[in-house]
Design a protein around this motif. Sequence first.
Motif, PDB file in Angstrom:
ATOM      1  N   ARG A  63       0.821  -1.205   0.000  1.00  0.00           N
ATOM      2  CA  ARG A  63       0.000   0.000   0.000  1.00  0.00           C
ATOM      3  C   ARG A  63       0.860   1.261   0.000  1.00  0.00           C
ATOM      4  NH1 ARG A  63      -5.384   0.461   3.470  1.00  0.00           N
ATOM      5  NH2 ARG A  63      -5.974   2.533   2.823  1.00  0.00           N
ATOM      6  N   ALA A  67       0.960   1.184  -4.083  1.00  0.00           N
ATOM      7  CA  ALA A  67      -0.280   1.945  -4.268  1.00  0.00           C
ATOM      8  C   ALA A  67      -0.027   3.427  -3.979  1.00  0.00           C
ATOM      9  CB  ALA A  67      -1.374   1.399  -3.367  1.00  0.00           C
ATOM     10  N   LYS A  68       1.138   3.731  -3.462  1.00  0.00           N
ATOM     11  CA  LYS A  68       1.594   5.107  -3.226  1.00  0.00           C
ATOM     12  C   LYS A  68       0.707   5.879  -2.243  1.00  0.00           C
ATOM     13  CE  LYS A  68       1.830   5.976  -7.721  1.00  0.00           C
ATOM     14  NZ  LYS A  68       2.152   6.622  -9.001  1.00  0.00           N
ATOM     15  N   ASP A  69       0.181   5.174  -1.262  1.00  0.00           N
ATOM     16  CA  ASP A  69      -0.633   5.828  -0.236  1.00  0.00           C
ATOM     17  C   ASP A  69       0.306   6.314   0.862  1.00  0.00           C
ATOM     18  OD1 ASP A  69      -2.687   6.703   1.285  1.00  0.00           O
ATOM     19  OD2 ASP A  69      -3.483   4.732   1.798  1.00  0.00           O
ATOM     20  N   SER A  70       0.894   7.482   0.674  1.00  0.00           N
ATOM     21  CA  SER A  70       2.017   7.866   1.535  1.00  0.00           C
ATOM     22  C   SER A  70       1.630   8.139   2.988  1.00  0.00           C
ATOM     23  CB  SER A  70       2.747   9.076   0.950  1.00  0.00           C
ATOM     24  OG  SER A  70       1.867  10.146   0.814  1.00  0.00           O
ATOM     25  N   VAL A  71       0.365   8.419   3.288  1.00  0.00           N
ATOM     26  CA  VAL A  71       0.026   8.695   4.689  1.00  0.00           C
ATOM     27  C   VAL A  71       0.182   7.496   5.601  1.00  0.00           C
ATOM     28  CG1 VAL A  71      -1.538  10.640   4.689  1.00  0.00           C
ATOM     29  CG2 VAL A  71      -2.424   8.358   4.254  1.00  0.00           C
ATOM     30  N   VAL A  72       0.134   6.286   5.079  1.00  0.00           N
ATOM     31  CA  VAL A  72       0.239   5.128   5.973  1.00  0.00           C
ATOM     32  C   VAL A  72       1.602   5.076   6.663  1.00  0.00           C
ATOM     33  CG1 VAL A  72      -1.496   3.723   4.789  1.00  0.00           C
ATOM     34  CG2 VAL A  72       0.902   3.485   4.163  1.00  0.00           C
ATOM     35  N   THR A 106       6.844   9.485  -6.958  1.00  0.00           N
ATOM     36  CA  THR A 106       6.464  10.825  -6.485  1.00  0.00           C
ATOM     37  C   THR A 106       6.874  11.124  -5.044  1.00  0.00           C
ATOM     38  OG1 THR A 106       4.226  10.376  -5.652  1.00  0.00           O
ATOM     39  CG2 THR A 106       4.420  10.852  -8.001  1.00  0.00           C
ATOM     40  N   PHE A 107       7.426  10.140  -4.348  1.00  0.00           N
ATOM     41  CA  PHE A 107       8.001  10.462  -3.040  1.00  0.00           C
ATOM     42  C   PHE A 107       9.091   9.449  -2.696  1.00  0.00           C
ATOM     43  CE2 PHE A 107       4.364   7.715  -2.247  1.00  0.00           C
ATOM     44  CZ  PHE A 107       4.842   6.798  -1.329  1.00  0.00           C
TER      45      PHE A 107
END
Lengths: 199, 447
Positions: A63, A67-72, A106-107
Amino acid sequence: MRCVLCERDIHPMLTWEGLFCRRKKWVACARCYAKFERARADSYEGINTLYIYNEAMKEWLHRFKFAKDSVVAHIFADELKRAFKRYKRAVVVPIPMHVDKKRERTFAHIDVLLEAAGVRYTHLLEKTTSDSQSQKSQQQRQKSATLFRRNAIQLKKDTPLVLVDDIVTTGTTIRHAREVLEQDGFINIEVVVLISARL
Amino acid sequence: MITGDSKALQHFLSGRIWPLEQLPFEQKMIEQVQRQGYLELFLAVEWLNNKPQCQRCFCPSSDAYIRYHCAKCDKICVYCRHCLNMGRLSSCDWLVRWIGPAVDAVVEPRFAWDGQFTEAQARVSRELIDSVKKRQSRLIHAVCGAGKTEILFAAIYEALTQNLRVCVATPRTDVVLELAPRFQQVFPNIDVQALYGGAEQKLSYSSFIVATTHQLLRFEDAFDVMFVDEADAFPYTFDATLQQAVQKARKKLGVTILVTATPDTATKLQYEKEAAYSFIPRRFHGYDLPVPRFESLWFYDKQLRMGRMPKKLARWLMGCEERGQPYLIFFSTIDLMEHAAALFSVPAVHAEDKERKEKVLALRSGEVAGLLTTTILERGITIPRVQVAVIGAESAIFTASALIQISGRVGRAQHEPTGDIVFFHHGVTRDMDVARREIKRLNAVVM
């Protein structure tokens, strides 16, 4: 408040801390935390690991990185912060990403993890190849040429350093990074890795 | 005239909105079609009154949008978490829609169904065909086991012969998997596409799509006729973006047909006023719906957690096993079910269970005597001769409509149209009363 992983409602306990401090926005629920497996405290080959790679960790990593969900990244903030308390005077050095790879994702995931935990860091290394270790076999990994090079930032050679990575499997990445720093004359290098996936 | 590469893109993209970077075509091909002026690009996350808005799911909650420092743009970008599992969309990503000529594939559909309708089914089927012809939206209220799917066949055939694009949307993947092959059999020369999370990506154009409501987020102005099955089910009623998705996926002048066993009063009244309400109060076999019985099971929660089997429940189980009838036991929470599981000799299923399908099949084939479940099995499943118990029917999760659906699992077969449905409770709630009253009312309706 909701769990960032399973979206269930969380009812936080009423504490003085909760009353006076700013509420943390991105947390996981107790059920989700319980699925992660802690690593034992003692280090192995000089590498301190916090968690062991298991099914829940695999999902989290997917993730976060794919999936690039960086807040996790925020769910391990407290744990990482605690881990870095031991290295008060040290300079934290994240394992870098190749520029192209970073742009694609992207990060830079290690940086994001550290930022979430409020740990200051300084990049001393640069990645020289854009291919990923996870695509290679064990032999290929061990033979591969130097992965990193020192950048232009200069520090006193007796500064203690802490290398940080997200996951360790064979330890090749860490070994390369440590060698580059040792060649530059640094003598006190420790390693903190979030997840241990040692075979 | 559209040919070659642009035709492939036209067939895939018609009615869809798709992230530019995730298009399943080669870069060269996309660029060429773009030069022809057939593609329109628009930003995936737009700013409206200083608030971000995802152009795919239109999620209104500001919590769903995450600001981050984007390495690609070297500035602060925003991404949407709400539709993350369809591939992340960020404020620097582009979505593509097809603005070229429409697909002109004309297919004469073949209709391979010769089943028999009951009188009520035939009437509603006629009303539906009429709706499609007049482009009028409609609500179909049919009790559990009335044969809802069959009623749709003729209307879909009518729409397909008129060369309209049809979609059957349902909130659950299980139902898509069950419906798609059935529709394919009825319309053998139409390419029926099933879309759900994790489905194989097909590039061809299809005039008949069976999809989960989530997948409709990826469509825009696509369908002339939209059937929404189980329109009262979680997560459809719970998640406003899904209802919006249905609106968005339908063409402006299209028709929406809601199909449900338990419509809420407001919707029902609204459609009744427009004379667009169809009602089937009888099951296809003509027998009454089984009426639930209430049995007190005081402090069942404590007993189960202490590892004690309540006596009434044990007696009920014995009865089922002696008669050799399969049984389903519904629990209010996964937690309680897991605590209780040790007391039963049968497997338990819940939403995250990967072997869910296998376990249900095992019950159907008689390999296991029964199944413990959460509300996940409340609708869409048919097991002949099944007996049902609800433990803790007073829990808030068991709403009146959930209880009606659960009761609807019993007695669905022609040769065994009755069965036992018990609500074990720690106090009777309004919802339990409403459910029982509604079932009795439906049984009393004469048409």
